[in-house]
Each structure stands twice: as C-alpha cells, then as structure tokens.
Design a protein around this motif. Structure first.
Motif, PDB file in Angstrom:
ATOM      1  N   ASN B 220     -84.424  15.892 -10.969  1.00 47.63           N
ATOM      2  CA  ASN B 220     -85.383  14.996 -11.578  1.00 47.63           C
ATOM      3  C   ASN B 220     -86.786  15.600 -11.547  1.00 47.63           C
ATOM      4  O   ASN B 220     -87.623  15.251 -12.374  1.00 47.63           O
ATOM      5  CB  ASN B 220     -85.389  13.647 -10.859  1.00 47.63           C
ATOM      6  N   GLU B 221     -87.015  16.503 -10.594  1.00 49.08           N
ATOM      7  CA  GLU B 221     -88.386  16.935 -10.343  1.00 49.08           C
ATOM      8  C   GLU B 221     -88.828  18.142 -11.158  1.00 49.08           C
ATOM      9  O   GLU B 221     -90.012  18.430 -11.240  1.00 49.08           O
ATOM     10  CB  GLU B 221     -88.565  17.240  -8.848  1.00 49.08           C
ATOM     11  N   GLN B 268     -83.653  13.756 -15.065  1.00 46.83           N
ATOM     12  CA  GLN B 268     -84.742  14.086 -15.994  1.00 46.83           C
ATOM     13  C   GLN B 268     -84.567  15.501 -16.559  1.00 46.83           C
ATOM     14  O   GLN B 268     -84.944  15.773 -17.698  1.00 46.83           O
ATOM     15  CB  GLN B 268     -86.101  13.957 -15.311  1.00 46.83           C
TER      16      GLN B 268
ATOM     17  N   THR C 165     -85.256  14.853 -20.279  1.00 48.67           N
ATOM     18  CA  THR C 165     -85.162  13.407 -20.498  1.00 48.67           C
ATOM     19  C   THR C 165     -86.343  12.734 -19.816  1.00 48.67           C
ATOM     20  O   THR C 165     -86.318  12.463 -18.627  1.00 48.67           O
ATOM     21  CB  THR C 165     -83.835  12.864 -19.932  1.00 48.67           C
ATOM     22  N   GLY C 166     -87.409  12.515 -20.597  1.00 51.13           N
ATOM     23  CA  GLY C 166     -88.610  11.958 -19.999  1.00 51.13           C
ATOM     24  C   GLY C 166     -89.334  13.013 -19.171  1.00 51.13           C
ATOM     25  O   GLY C 166     -88.947  14.182 -19.139  1.00 51.13           O
ATOM     26  N   PRO C 167     -90.383  12.610 -18.474  1.00 48.80           N
ATOM     27  CA  PRO C 167     -91.155  13.560 -17.683  1.00 48.80           C
ATOM     28  C   PRO C 167     -90.439  13.854 -16.369  1.00 48.80           C
ATOM     29  O   PRO C 167     -89.437  13.225 -16.043  1.00 48.80           O
ATOM     30  CB  PRO C 167     -92.451  12.792 -17.416  1.00 48.80           C
ATOM     31  N   SER C 168     -90.936  14.822 -15.602  1.00 48.69           N
ATOM     32  CA  SER C 168     -90.371  15.062 -14.268  1.00 48.69           C
ATOM     33  C   SER C 168     -90.679  13.838 -13.409  1.00 48.69           C
ATOM     34  O   SER C 168     -91.670  13.140 -13.630  1.00 48.69           O
ATOM     35  CB  SER C 168     -90.966  16.333 -13.650  1.00 48.69           C
ATOM     36  N   ALA C 169     -89.835  13.572 -12.460  1.00 49.73           N
ATOM     37  CA  ALA C 169     -89.975  12.332 -11.689  1.00 49.73           C
ATOM     38  C   ALA C 169     -89.359  12.479 -10.309  1.00 49.73           C
ATOM     39  O   ALA C 169     -88.551  13.378 -10.064  1.00 49.73           O
ATOM     40  CB  ALA C 169     -89.282  11.184 -12.427  1.00 49.73           C
ATOM     41  N   THR C 170     -89.743  11.583  -9.419  1.00 49.43           N
ATOM     42  CA  THR C 170     -89.117  11.499  -8.105  1.00 49.43           C
ATOM     43  C   THR C 170     -89.243  10.079  -7.588  1.00 49.43           C
ATOM     44  O   THR C 170     -90.162   9.356  -7.992  1.00 49.43           O
ATOM     45  CB  THR C 170     -89.747  12.486  -7.090  1.00 49.43           C
ATOM     46  N   ILE C 178     -92.291   7.981  -9.204  1.00 47.26           N
ATOM     47  CA  ILE C 178     -93.483   8.774  -9.519  1.00 47.26           C
ATOM     48  C   ILE C 178     -93.150   9.632 -10.734  1.00 47.26           C
ATOM     49  O   ILE C 178     -92.109  10.304 -10.751  1.00 47.26           O
ATOM     50  CB  ILE C 178     -93.837   9.743  -8.362  1.00 47.26           C
ATOM     51  N   ALA C 181     -93.492  14.966 -10.879  1.00 49.58           N
ATOM     52  CA  ALA C 181     -93.111  15.450  -9.554  1.00 49.58           C
ATOM     53  C   ALA C 181     -93.572  16.898  -9.463  1.00 49.58           C
ATOM     54  O   ALA C 181     -94.723  17.172  -9.171  1.00 49.58           O
ATOM     55  CB  ALA C 181     -91.620  15.292  -9.325  1.00 49.58           C
ATOM     56  N   GLN C 182     -92.686  17.869  -9.751  1.00 42.77           N
ATOM     57  CA  GLN C 182     -93.148  19.261  -9.782  1.00 42.77           C
ATOM     58  C   GLN C 182     -93.460  19.707 -11.203  1.00 42.77           C
ATOM     59  O   GLN C 182     -94.252  20.614 -11.407  1.00 42.77           O
ATOM     60  CB  GLN C 182     -92.082  20.202  -9.187  1.00 42.77           C
ATOM     61  N   GLY C 183     -92.849  19.068 -12.203  1.00 40.65           N
ATOM     62  CA  GLY C 183     -93.007  19.483 -13.595  1.00 40.65           C
ATOM     63  C   GLY C 183     -93.997  18.614 -14.353  1.00 40.65           C
ATOM     64  O   GLY C 183     -94.970  18.129 -13.779  1.00 40.65           O
ATOM     65  N   ILE C 184     -93.712  18.384 -15.645  1.00 43.03           N
ATOM     66  CA  ILE C 184     -94.677  17.682 -16.489  1.00 43.03           C
ATOM     67  C   ILE C 184     -94.884  16.229 -16.048  1.00 43.03           C
ATOM     68  O   ILE C 184     -93.971  15.585 -15.562  1.00 43.03           O
ATOM     69  CB  ILE C 184     -94.246  17.708 -17.980  1.00 43.03           C
ATOM     70  N   ARG C 185     -96.124  15.765 -16.265  1.00 40.88           N
ATOM     71  CA  ARG C 185     -96.451  14.392 -15.885  1.00 40.88           C
ATOM     72  C   ARG C 185     -96.049  13.406 -16.979  1.00 40.88           C
ATOM     73  O   ARG C 185     -95.707  12.271 -16.685  1.00 40.88           O
ATOM     74  CB  ARG C 185     -97.953  14.263 -15.645  1.00 40.88           C
TER      75      ARG C 185
END
Lengths: 247, 464, 194
Positions: B220-221, B268, C165-170, C178, C181-185
C-alpha cells in the motif's frame, strides 16, 4: 428405529437435567430410546490433547455400547463431532464406521430425522441469545456461519422459532468462539476467561435474558464467567427449552 | 534466537492486562475481519475463487520442481541472476555476498516475512551493512527492536503513544506529539533520503510467476517500488512456495489477497518486476528453509498454499486477545501454529494448544488451508514425541483407563453430593484451580444422569 | 551437489501425487457502465477525478489543480511541464518533483486501478518520488475486472508494470488511514481520449 441415547460424561456428572430433558423430549416425540448403562465417554478429552493411545479404550467402548442402534443421539455438538470426524484411535471396523456415521447431535436428529418443527408443550417467554457452539456450527454445519457467504439457514432456530413467547436478540459477534475449547479453558485460562467475559457482555448488550445453546460445555464456561461477573443473565440448554422448561 | 519453550499462555496473560492495548487490538483486527466479510458478500463468485485459488496452489505444489525450473529459466532469460538457498543461513550469506561483491553497504527493504524468518537483518548489520525497513509498521518495530507482531500490520499491537515514544527516542520527533499524521509524515521524511542514496533494494514476493519469471509485490505504501527503482542493485528473496504457473492466475490471487487481508479490493500498488533496467542488476534468491521437507508431510503440506494474507490472524479470537508476539515466532496466529512446529517442535509445542479448534481460520483462508485440522494433527505428533507442554502424560493415561472402564468411571463420578473439589482430577486435568481464577465452578448435582435413569426408567422396565 | 540440486531433488522426492490445474472460468461482472464503476472504485481507494479541460489545455488544468507546484514533470507529450525527463541521468533526480504526469495504458473498473509500465513512466521513480501524480486515462480503455486485466498479455512483457490504485497509503498506526505513505500523496485521474 431404535435410538441409543449418548449422554456425554460431563453431562452425566454435572448437568443431568440436560440428559433428562433430552430423554423426555425424545420420548414425547415417540422415539424408541435406550440408554446403554455401560457408556462412559466418547474419548474427546484425551484425543483433543493428542493422546490417541489413551483415547482408544473409551472409543472402543463407545462403539461397543452403541453398535446395536440405528442412530446414536447425544446433546453435545463437540462430542458428536468427535465421533463422526475424529474417532480414529481404533481400527475402523464395519461397526465403527457405521456407529460413526449414525451419530447425530440432538438438533441434527430432531431437525433432519424426526423432522419436527413444533413443540406445542413448550413456552419460553424470554429474550434469548442463541449460542451456536463452534463444533455444532462449523463442523456439524447446523447453521450458516458468518465466514462463508451462503444463504442463511439455522437448524436450532428452525426448532426454536415456534416456541411460544420466545424472542431472539443477536449479539454483535454472533458466532465468535466463546473460549471453552476443552483443556484450553484451563491451560490458556487468561484468554479463555477473556473470551467468555466478552461473549457474556456481548449477549448482555443485546438485551438477552437467557443464553440458549445446544452445547452444555459452552454454557458451563459462559455461566461460570457470568456468575463471577455478577451479571443476571441465565443459561439453559436447547433440550430443556424444547422439552417445556419455562426457566 | 532463544531455543526456550514458548509459553503462550503466560505471554497472553501480560497482553490481556494492558486493557487499552488489548481492546484496540481486538477491535481493530475484528474490524478487518468484518471488512473481509463485506467484500466476500459483495462477490457471488467468492467461494468459487477460494476453490480456484486452492486448486491452483495444490497443482503448483505437486509440480513444484518443474515450475521452479521454469521460473528460473525465464528469470535468467530476463537478465536476472537466480540463487538457491537451502536454509536461512545460506540465504543470509548469499545476500551478504551479493552486496559485498558490488561494494553495497546500505540496503532499503520492503516488508518480507521470509527475511524475518531467516533473521537476516542482524546478520547483515553485524557485517557492516545498514538495513532500513521502509514499511511504516516494520520501521516502527525495527526502531523499537521488536519483531513484527502481524504479517500485514506489523505494529497493530501499538497505540499512537507507543509510536510517539519510539520515534522520539530514535528519529527525533516530538515526544509529546502523538498525532498519527505527524508520526507517519515524520517517518516518510526521515526515510526518503535513505531511498535516494541506498546501494541496494530488497523485496520479498507475494507471487513468482513461472511463465514469465516475474516477481509480484503487493504494497500500500509504495516502498517496494522505491526500493527497486532507485538503487542499482535489486535483491528479491522468495520462498519456493510462492511460485504460481501463469500471469493469468494473478487475476485470482490478486482479487483474493487484499480482500482477505484488509477488506480492500486491491492494494494501492500491485507491482510486477520482470527484468532489471539497463545498467542495474536483479538477483533472485529462492529459499527452501524447511519448505521442501514440509512438502513431504501428508498432513501438513497444504500449509504451503499460504499467500500470507493474515485473514486467519484477524479472525482468530485467541490471536486478537494475545497478540502476535505471544507466539514467539515470525509466523503467529493460526498459520504460525501449523508452520512453527516444523522449525522447532519443542520450542513451539504449546502453540497448537493455543487454540479452541473453533475452525474460523479455515473458513476465511482464501486458499482453503484446513488450518484447524492441522492444529489437531500437530497435537497428536506433540503427544507422540513426548512434548506435551503441560498435561502430564500420566494424567492422560489414568483418564484413558478410567474412561475405558464403566465401573471405574462410575466409581469416580457417581458419588452423590460430591463437591467439585473432590472431583476426580482426570476430569479437570492438572490445573484445576485455573478454572476458578475468573469463573465460578459448576455445582455438583444430587445424582448423575445414570443414577436418575436407573431410578426413573430402568426400574420401571424391571431392570436392576 | 549444489544447493540448487539438493533443493530440487528434495522437492521431487517429496512432491505429493500430482493434482490437475483447474480451468479458470470467466466470471461476469455486475451490470452497468464500466466507467461509472471505475469512478466509484477510484474514489473508494482515495483517488481523485478531474474533469478534462474544455479547451484541451492540460498544462493549464494542472496549474489550476496545483497552483503551488514548483517542479512539474511529464512523461507524456500531451503535457509540457517544466522539468524535462530526457535530461535525467539518475532516477533519484526526480526527488524534487511536485507533480508528475503520465498516461495510463488502461483502467480496471472492478478496482479503480490504472495499469502503467516503464514505457509510461519513462523513468519509473516518476510514479513514486513525485508528491502528486496526474494520470491521463482514455475512458474507452477500461476493462471489467482483474481477470480481464491480466489477459492483456503483452503488457506483462514489460520489465516493470504496476497496477496503481489511488495514492500510496498506510493504516499501520492505530488503523488511521494516511494518504502519502512512502509514495505519492495524491493521484488524480483525468479522462482524456488518447
């Protein structure tokens, strides 16, 4: 059709009222029931600890006692599950195979073999939280489990729904394990007790006056928790409700 | 790593005493379970997909050698280098050798349970290689010098205050600020320079496609992609059971993985690494470490189907109330219970008993591993090898003898008015007083069922 | 004997009796517009949708969406931006990019995913070092689900490809979601025919 009545060891020793209710209920329904006097136990306590050798004697005795019958019926999902799926400490003779496949839990027997749905002598005007023990639910498949996406069905509910005055309330986690698990209840006491407390609290939040179950082992554990918690929720076995117990 | 026997119950007792942590942990993971349910209910083909995923894995595992050779052929044709590690030690040495020979001293890595299983990080760090965990949860645990507690959400057992404390002590955040956005942003900013200057990047693999030699990583990150696209050296550590036959099979597994793990339709980022970009190297390390042994165990080889989704952990009522760290192994929860005894039977002998055999895990597993049945089987092996962690074998023998003999049974049980404290020990085993710590004990009835039957039925029939 | 030989020999010795490979059936999807399903799924995964500019000026649109952006770097000739990719020597040089622009190959209705390969990124780190990403997507190029996506077989010959799929997240801390995360906002999809 001759039915051998199987009364699990802990029911025989601690909850004879459940055995009595089971017997009376079957008799009311015109079933020819015999209670083999030399029965002891299905072997589950030893087998569930991995001790197959030590379970063998009880398992062989079980088959010996129940071989003469068309069906073997007992008021315990976990014991019947053990007989049907795990009675493997002994050589699988034709008698063993037959006894195993003809062993039915009480709800299964009433629902599938007798086919009864109404119990005109029964009345239970209380808010009931139905607890399906995990062996009954997931192993014997007596009702739809929340994990599997399939059409709803419930054998215990089919039996209970026409009982006069009964109404059902559902906890938030209807089929999360209550934490008895046999020896788990003492060897993993902290988690077991926490699970039991959570289960009781969940039913209380839903407004249950009674928790009704087909598994007395689950009840024994949850009632022990409830009494220590000091909460007024009461417990009763499904056999007692269907046999006409008012409380 | 300690060889001492894990006492799951003792560890769980500590976990349960921390009420706020316990409540959050239980609710958060139950929430993931509920989200999984909603995804499953929204897909009429869910159960068909489970059956398909299971069958694809079973086919692959029964043809594993051929598929591994096909994967290797295609990976090499892609320009990757393929190494084979028979065990954890060899894996770690291979990684060190690759890095040393390229003069690589810094490594950024994405989450890989395999590298935890091999205890790779201390091995590398002791040889002068700096390792940065780039997944937020793994980084928290690295900085706290604690293993991950869950294979998908590694720091699920921590609350924001814990993270604030860890970060303030290590990466210089404000100890009094436990705002989650602030903490996550701090880790992002702190980690970014490491990505930019790292000599090497490492990922695990969710799937390794034999048909094309592709390594598939679901995050996801976005940290897997950053770990691979920046450094000139990429190392993928892959357990041999991760192989699947064809690209088209990814349709099944990618649809199941995140739904099972988090109740989200897909991660993601679903990244497919097939070949190194110009001027860079890609190395693949295929790791056995007991898997080929497990393949030969008729009762346990199904555990190799695992796609590491964690759904079994989320649904397990014991796991949610004891936390992953209480299992003392890289793999915890239900899947851990059936894998860990193959690593060390004695050390992990209590784990198969940290279960009520309720079967929920088996029903949520996307590849239909019969987890609770394997837990049951492990108990037999542990008993046979005299490794029962608490029940004395003698107590079981006594119980077995009494319950095999009607008269002995009746003598033990049938005394009218017997108090619970005079209960035959075999019925409650050794830790009798454990029942009564938090529960009332059942009251002894006036007579047993059998006695009632003799008085009320058998007499009427003229029996003795 | 090498470890390779040892491992393969042990596997061959231990492999259980062969089980067949099942045929994967074609699953139908829910009825309705693939585009609408894509939009719903994209939003659910935290992606944004921007209306294509009426005057076709994509640079103008990006300036409006990101008024504070300093470095704008496009991998597609449809957007000029102000940082040229052909002058890149190292992937790390994209660290200061505020907005990256790419054109996706296709979208997936089931999940709201975009498929992109190294051909679309030109420099792969564009999709991960940029703070924000804008992805052009031809609305006629949306497949039904992941089974259909994986049947676009030639796409998987790329050295690198990703379903974004959507922005990076955690949600690793207390389950709080959030983005960035480490990638795109942020990820913004602009529906524009190729």
């Amino acid at each position: 059709m001759k039915v051998g009545l199987f009364i699990p060891c802990y029911v025989d020793a601690f909850f004879p009222e459940v055995g009595i209710a089971t017997l009376e209920l079957l008799e009311r329904l015109g079933v020819e029931v015999v209670y083999p006097l030399d029965q002891t136990c299905c072997g589950q306590p030893m087998a569930n600890s991995g001790c197959q050798e030590d379970a063998a004697g009880a398992e062989a005795l079980f088959v010996k006692n129940f071989a003469p019958f068309d069906y073997i019926v007992g008021p315990s999902g976990s014991c019947i599950h053990h007989v049907r799926e795990n009675l493997t400490a002994i050589h699988q003779t034709p008698d063993v195979v037959r006894v195993r496949s003809n062993a039915l839990e009480l709800v299964e027997f009433l629902h599938d073999v007798v086919g009864v749905r109404e119990f005109p002598w029964a009345e239970f005007p209380h808010a009931v939280g139905l607890h399906n023990g995990c062996a009954s639910l997931r192993a014997l498949k007596t009702a739809k489990m929340s994990e599997i996406d399939e059409p709803f069905f419930s054998k215990p509910l089919d039996l209970l729904s026409k009982v006069k005055g009964i109404r059902f309330v559902a906890p938030r986690r209807p089929d999360e394990c209550c934490g008895f698990g046999g020896t788990f209840s003492v060897f993993e006491e902290p988690v077991s007790a926490k699970m039991g407390y959570d289960k009781v609290a969940d039913h209380m939040s839903a407004g249950a006056e009674y928790i009704v179950s087909a598994d007395m082992s689950c009840i024994m554990h949850q009632r022990g928790c409830a009494e220590r918690m000091g909460v007024p929720i009461k417990f009763i076995h499904i056999a007692q409700v269907l046999n006409g117990a008012r409380k | 790593m300690s060889m001492k026997r894990i006492d799951h119950a003792e560890a769980s007792s500590k976990f349960i005493k921390a009420k706020d942590h316990l409540d959050f942990h239980d609710k958060r993971l139950w929430d993931l379970r509920t989200k999984r349910d909603r995804e499953a209910e929204g897909m009429p083909e869910w159960e068909d997909l489970r059956a398909l995923a299971s069958a694809i894995k079973e086919h692959t595992l029964t043809h594993l050698a051929d598929y591994l050779e096909e994967f290797e052929r295609n990976a090499i044709a892609n320009g990757a280098q393929v190494h084979w590690a028979k065990d954890a030690a060899e894996h770690n040495q291979i990684v060190v050798d690759i890095m040393r020979s390229r003069g690589a001293r810094t490594l950024v890595k994405a989450k890989s349970m395999l590298t935890d299983e091999c205890d790779m990080r201390p091995f590398l760090e002791n040889r002068g290689i700096e390792v940065m965990e780039t997944d937020l949860g793994e980084r928290i645990q690295q900085l706290d010098d604690e293993p991950p507690s869950h294979i998908v959400v590694p720091a699920v057992h921590k609350l924001r205050g814990d993270v604030a404390r860890v970060f303030s002590e290590t990466i210089g955040t404000d100890a009094k600020n436990s705002d989650v956005h602030y903490l996550a942003e701090s880790q992002r900013q702190h980690t970014r320079p490491y990505f930019l200057r790292a000599d090497a990047g490492m990922t695990g693999a969710n799937f390794a496609v034999a048909e094309t030699g592709t390594v598939v990583v679901c995050t996801n990150e976005g940290n897997a992609d950053l770990s691979v696209h920046l450094p000139k050296l990429y190392i993928a550590s892959i357990g041999i059971e991760k192989v699947i036959p064809k690209i088209e099979h990814l349709g099944v597994f990618v649809r199941m993985l995140s739904r099972s793990a988090l109740g989200s339709p897909i991660t993601q980022l679903t990244s497919h690494f097939r070949a190194p970009r110009d001027g860079t190297e890609m190395h693949i390390v295929l790791v056995d470490n007991g898997r080929s042994e497990r393949l030969g165990m008729p009762d346990f080889w199904y555990s190799l189907k695992c796609i590491r989704c964690g759904a079994c952990m989320n649904t397990c009522p014991v796991y949610r109330r004891s936390g992953g760290l209480s299992y003392g192994a890289t793999y915890s929860g239900p899947i851990g219970v059936i894998i860990d005894p193959t690593f060390n039977l004695r050390k992990y002998s209590s784990l198969p008993f940290a279960s009520t055999l309720n079967g929920s895990c088996t029903s949520v597993c996307p590849v239909k591993i019969n987890i609770h049945e394997q837990i049951y089987k492990w108990r037999q092996i542990i008993a046979e090898r005299h490794q029962l962690p608490f029940v004395k074998k003698e107590a079981m023998q006594i119980a077995g003898k009494i319950l095999a003999n009607p008269r002995m049974y009746r003598a033990a049980v049938g005394t009218a008015g017997t108090g619970i404290d005079l209960l035959p020990r075999f019925m409650m085993y050794n830790k009798l007083n454990a029942w009564g710590k938090q529960r009332e004990v059942p009251k002894a009835p006036d007579k047993t069922f059998r006695q009632w039957y003799l008085e009320n039925r058998a007499k009427k029939r003229g029996k003795r | 004997m090498s470890s390779r030989d040892e491992v393969l020999a042990r596997i061959r010795k231990n492999q259980p009796p062969p089980l067949p490979l099942p045929a994967a059936p074609a699953f139908g999807g829910p009825a309705g517009s693939k585009l609408e399903r894509f939009k719903t799924a994209l939003a659910r995964m935290g992606g944004k949708l921007a209306d294509p500019p009426a005057d076709g000026d994509l640079d103008g649109l990006i300036a409006r969406l990101f008024p504070k952006a300093g470095v704008i770097c496009s991998a597609t000739p449809e957007v000029a931006g102000n940082r040229r990719l052909d002058q890149m020597r190292q992937p790390a040089e994209l660290d200061d990019v505020d907005v990256g622009i790419v054109r996706a190959v296709f979208g997936v209705a089931e999940t709201g995913s975009l498929w992109l390969t190294d051909a679309q990124f030109r420099v792969n780190t564009l999709g991960f070092l940029a703070q924000h990403l804008v992805a052009l997507l031809d609305p006629a190029r949306i497949v039904l689900d992941m089974h259909h996506a994986y049947r676009e077989r030639s796409q998987f010959d790329a050295r690198y490809g990703v379903f974004m799929t959507g922005p990076s997240a955690t949600a690793d801390i207390e389950g709080i979601l959030i983005h960035g995360a480490q990638g795109i906002r942020t990820l913004t999809v602009v529906l524009a025919a190729a």
